[in-house]
Design a protein around this motif. Structure first.
Motif, PDB file in Angstrom:
ATOM      1  N   LYS A 118       0.828  -1.214   0.000  1.00  0.00           N
ATOM      2  CA  LYS A 118       0.000   0.000   0.000  1.00  0.00           C
ATOM      3  C   LYS A 118       0.857   1.257   0.000  1.00  0.00           C
ATOM      4  O   LYS A 118       0.547   2.224  -0.697  1.00  0.00           O
ATOM      5  N   GLN A 119       1.929   1.241   0.788  1.00  0.00           N
ATOM      6  CA  GLN A 119       2.811   2.405   0.841  1.00  0.00           C
ATOM      7  C   GLN A 119       3.482   2.644  -0.510  1.00  0.00           C
ATOM      8  O   GLN A 119       3.508   3.763  -1.012  1.00  0.00           O
ATOM      9  N   LEU A 120       4.006   1.583  -1.119  1.00  0.00           N
ATOM     10  CA  LEU A 120       4.651   1.725  -2.429  1.00  0.00           C
ATOM     11  C   LEU A 120       3.652   2.194  -3.490  1.00  0.00           C
ATOM     12  O   LEU A 120       3.966   3.068  -4.303  1.00  0.00           O
ATOM     13  N   ALA A 121       2.463   1.602  -3.487  1.00  0.00           N
ATOM     14  CA  ALA A 121       1.455   1.971  -4.481  1.00  0.00           C
ATOM     15  C   ALA A 121       1.020   3.421  -4.302  1.00  0.00           C
ATOM     16  O   ALA A 121       0.811   4.141  -5.275  1.00  0.00           O
ATOM     17  N   LYS A 122       0.894   3.847  -3.058  1.00  0.00           N
ATOM     18  CA  LYS A 122       0.484   5.232  -2.792  1.00  0.00           C
ATOM     19  C   LYS A 122       1.550   6.219  -3.286  1.00  0.00           C
ATOM     20  O   LYS A 122       1.234   7.256  -3.846  1.00  0.00           O
ATOM     21  N   GLU A 123       2.821   5.853  -3.108  1.00  0.00           N
ATOM     22  CA  GLU A 123       3.921   6.732  -3.502  1.00  0.00           C
ATOM     23  C   GLU A 123       4.171   6.737  -5.008  1.00  0.00           C
ATOM     24  O   GLU A 123       4.552   7.760  -5.568  1.00  0.00           O
ATOM     25  N   GLN A 124       3.973   5.590  -5.669  1.00  0.00           N
ATOM     26  CA  GLN A 124       4.458   5.441  -7.037  1.00  0.00           C
ATOM     27  C   GLN A 124       3.390   5.203  -8.092  1.00  0.00           C
ATOM     28  O   GLN A 124       3.720   5.066  -9.252  1.00  0.00           O
ATOM     29  N   SER A 125       2.143   5.126  -7.723  1.00  0.00           N
ATOM     30  CA  SER A 125       1.148   4.689  -8.698  1.00  0.00           C
ATOM     31  C   SER A 125       0.058   5.729  -8.940  1.00  0.00           C
ATOM     32  O   SER A 125      -0.691   6.088  -8.031  1.00  0.00           O
ATOM     33  N   LEU A 126      -0.031   6.170 -10.164  1.00  0.00           N
ATOM     34  CA  LEU A 126      -1.124   7.053 -10.569  1.00  0.00           C
ATOM     35  C   LEU A 126      -2.442   6.277 -10.568  1.00  0.00           C
ATOM     36  O   LEU A 126      -3.489   6.823 -10.205  1.00  0.00           O
ATOM     37  N   LEU A 127      -2.367   5.003 -10.923  1.00  0.00           N
ATOM     38  CA  LEU A 127      -3.556   4.144 -10.913  1.00  0.00           C
ATOM     39  C   LEU A 127      -4.156   4.087  -9.512  1.00  0.00           C
ATOM     40  O   LEU A 127      -5.368   4.157  -9.341  1.00  0.00           O
ATOM     41  N   ASN A 128      -3.316   4.001  -8.496  1.00  0.00           N
ATOM     42  CA  ASN A 128      -3.791   3.956  -7.117  1.00  0.00           C
ATOM     43  C   ASN A 128      -4.501   5.252  -6.746  1.00  0.00           C
ATOM     44  O   ASN A 128      -5.504   5.240  -6.031  1.00  0.00           O
ATOM     45  N   ALA A 129      -4.010   6.373  -7.242  1.00  0.00           N
ATOM     46  CA  ALA A 129      -4.655   7.662  -6.955  1.00  0.00           C
ATOM     47  C   ALA A 129      -6.059   7.709  -7.541  1.00  0.00           C
ATOM     48  O   ALA A 129      -7.009   8.139  -6.870  1.00  0.00           O
ATOM     49  N   TYR A 130      -6.215   7.236  -8.776  1.00  0.00           N
ATOM     50  CA  TYR A 130      -7.547   7.189  -9.386  1.00  0.00           C
ATOM     51  C   TYR A 130      -8.446   6.183  -8.667  1.00  0.00           C
ATOM     52  O   TYR A 130      -9.627   6.431  -8.464  1.00  0.00           O
ATOM     53  N   ALA A 131      -7.879   5.047  -8.306  1.00  0.00           N
ATOM     54  CA  ALA A 131      -8.664   4.024  -7.612  1.00  0.00           C
ATOM     55  C   ALA A 131      -9.180   4.556  -6.281  1.00  0.00           C
ATOM     56  O   ALA A 131     -10.351   4.338  -5.924  1.00  0.00           O
ATOM     57  N   THR A 132      -8.340   5.267  -5.542  1.00  0.00           N
ATOM     58  CA  THR A 132      -8.757   5.831  -4.259  1.00  0.00           C
ATOM     59  C   THR A 132      -9.877   6.837  -4.452  1.00  0.00           C
ATOM     60  O   THR A 132     -10.814   6.904  -3.656  1.00  0.00           O
ATOM     61  N   LYS A 133      -9.799   7.583  -5.539  1.00  0.00           N
ATOM     62  CA  LYS A 133     -10.822   8.591  -5.831  1.00  0.00           C
ATOM     63  C   LYS A 133     -12.194   7.948  -6.071  1.00  0.00           C
ATOM     64  O   LYS A 133     -13.225   8.493  -5.674  1.00  0.00           O
ATOM     65  N   TYR A 134     -12.219   6.764  -6.708  1.00  0.00           N
ATOM     66  CA  TYR A 134     -13.478   6.106  -7.051  1.00  0.00           C
ATOM     67  C   TYR A 134     -13.852   4.957  -6.117  1.00  0.00           C
ATOM     68  O   TYR A 134     -14.745   4.179  -6.405  1.00  0.00           O
ATOM     69  N   LYS A 135     -13.158   4.860  -4.987  1.00  0.00           N
ATOM     70  CA  LYS A 135     -13.412   3.776  -4.022  1.00  0.00           C
ATOM     71  C   LYS A 135     -14.857   3.784  -3.518  1.00  0.00           C
ATOM     72  O   LYS A 135     -15.428   2.731  -3.252  1.00  0.00           O
ATOM     73  N   VAL A 136     -15.441   4.944  -3.411  1.00  0.00           N
ATOM     74  CA  VAL A 136     -16.823   5.053  -2.934  1.00  0.00           C
ATOM     75  C   VAL A 136     -17.784   4.309  -3.865  1.00  0.00           C
ATOM     76  O   VAL A 136     -18.714   3.658  -3.408  1.00  0.00           O
ATOM     77  N   TYR A 137     -17.538   4.371  -5.165  1.00  0.00           N
ATOM     78  CA  TYR A 137     -18.421   3.755  -6.147  1.00  0.00           C
ATOM     79  C   TYR A 137     -18.078   2.291  -6.411  1.00  0.00           C
ATOM     80  O   TYR A 137     -18.945   1.499  -6.736  1.00  0.00           O
ATOM     81  N   PHE A 138     -16.789   1.955  -6.313  1.00  0.00           N
ATOM     82  CA  PHE A 138     -16.309   0.604  -6.585  1.00  0.00           C
ATOM     83  C   PHE A 138     -15.406   0.157  -5.433  1.00  0.00           C
ATOM     84  O   PHE A 138     -14.194   0.384  -5.480  1.00  0.00           O
ATOM     85  N   PRO A 139     -15.977  -0.462  -4.404  1.00  0.00           N
ATOM     86  CA  PRO A 139     -15.203  -0.768  -3.186  1.00  0.00           C
ATOM     87  C   PRO A 139     -13.953  -1.625  -3.416  1.00  0.00           C
ATOM     88  O   PRO A 139     -12.973  -1.467  -2.700  1.00  0.00           O
ATOM     89  N   GLY A 140     -13.940  -2.481  -4.396  1.00  0.00           N
ATOM     90  CA  GLY A 140     -12.788  -3.352  -4.612  1.00  0.00           C
ATOM     91  C   GLY A 140     -11.727  -2.787  -5.529  1.00  0.00           C
ATOM     92  O   GLY A 140     -10.710  -3.436  -5.789  1.00  0.00           O
TER      93      GLY A 140
END
Length: 177
Positions: A118-140
């Motif tokens: 999680k730490q690596l993905a948060k630091e290095q992944s643009l995909l993770n940033a988008y996923a976090t943004k849409y977590k409310v709509y798509f929990p997984g």
């Protein structure tokens, strides 16, 4: 039947070697653990109340799941489950298997397990940033993004867990198939 028991040993052994974790789950127990983590928002609960309280909560949750399963068995739910078409049952089993694999993947590839991933993905992944943004709509979606991140960056994997995880999985598939 006996085939389930005979095929359960190698993956559990490989999991134990790869992760060193004391919580080795198989079958329904794994699904119950994944449901508990998702339903009870495990990481947030541990952060707020501590691990000991979370263990108590998961114990109660598991007990309730067991009671509910027993009640369903007594009232004959098994007969209804047998009427579900084979492709649906197969899809459900594969879905459960993928869920268990996805939850085990961080411990199988990273020395620090899920927290390191999680730490690596948060630091290095643009995909993770988008996923976090849409977590409310798509929990997984965050878990899916973390899996994509983990699999796409083998240079970040820790050597010992990866060798054991990949080797144990390969041995398991060779033995079963």
């Amino acid at each position: 039947g006996h085939r389930g028991l005979s095929t359960a040993g190698p993956p559990l052994f490989a999991y134990g070697l790869a992760t060193g974790g004391p919580f080795m789950n198989a079958g329904v127990t794994s699904i119950t653990a994944l449901m508990a983590k998702a339903d009870l928002d495990g990481e947030a609960y541990v952060a707020e109340y501590g691990e000991e309280e979370y263990v108590m909560l998961v114990s109660a949750y598991s007990l309730y799941i067991g009671i509910a399963s027993s009640v369903l068995a007594v009232v004959g739910f098994g007969a209804l489950a047998k009427s579900v078409p084979k492709p649906v049952r197969t899809g459900f089993k594969w879905g459960c298997a993928v869920g268990v694999l996805v939850s085990a993947l961080p411990n199988g590839l990273f020395q620090g397990g899920g927290s390191q991933l999680k730490q690596l993905a948060k630091e290095q992944s643009l995909l993770n940033a988008y996923a976090t943004k849409y977590k409310v709509y798509f929990p997984g979606i965050v878990n899916a993004a973390n899996v994509v991140f983990a699999l796409s960056r083998p240079m970040l994997w820790s050597l010992a867990p990866t060798v054991l995880f990949v080797g144990g999985g390969g041995l398991f598939f060779w033995w079963v198939f």
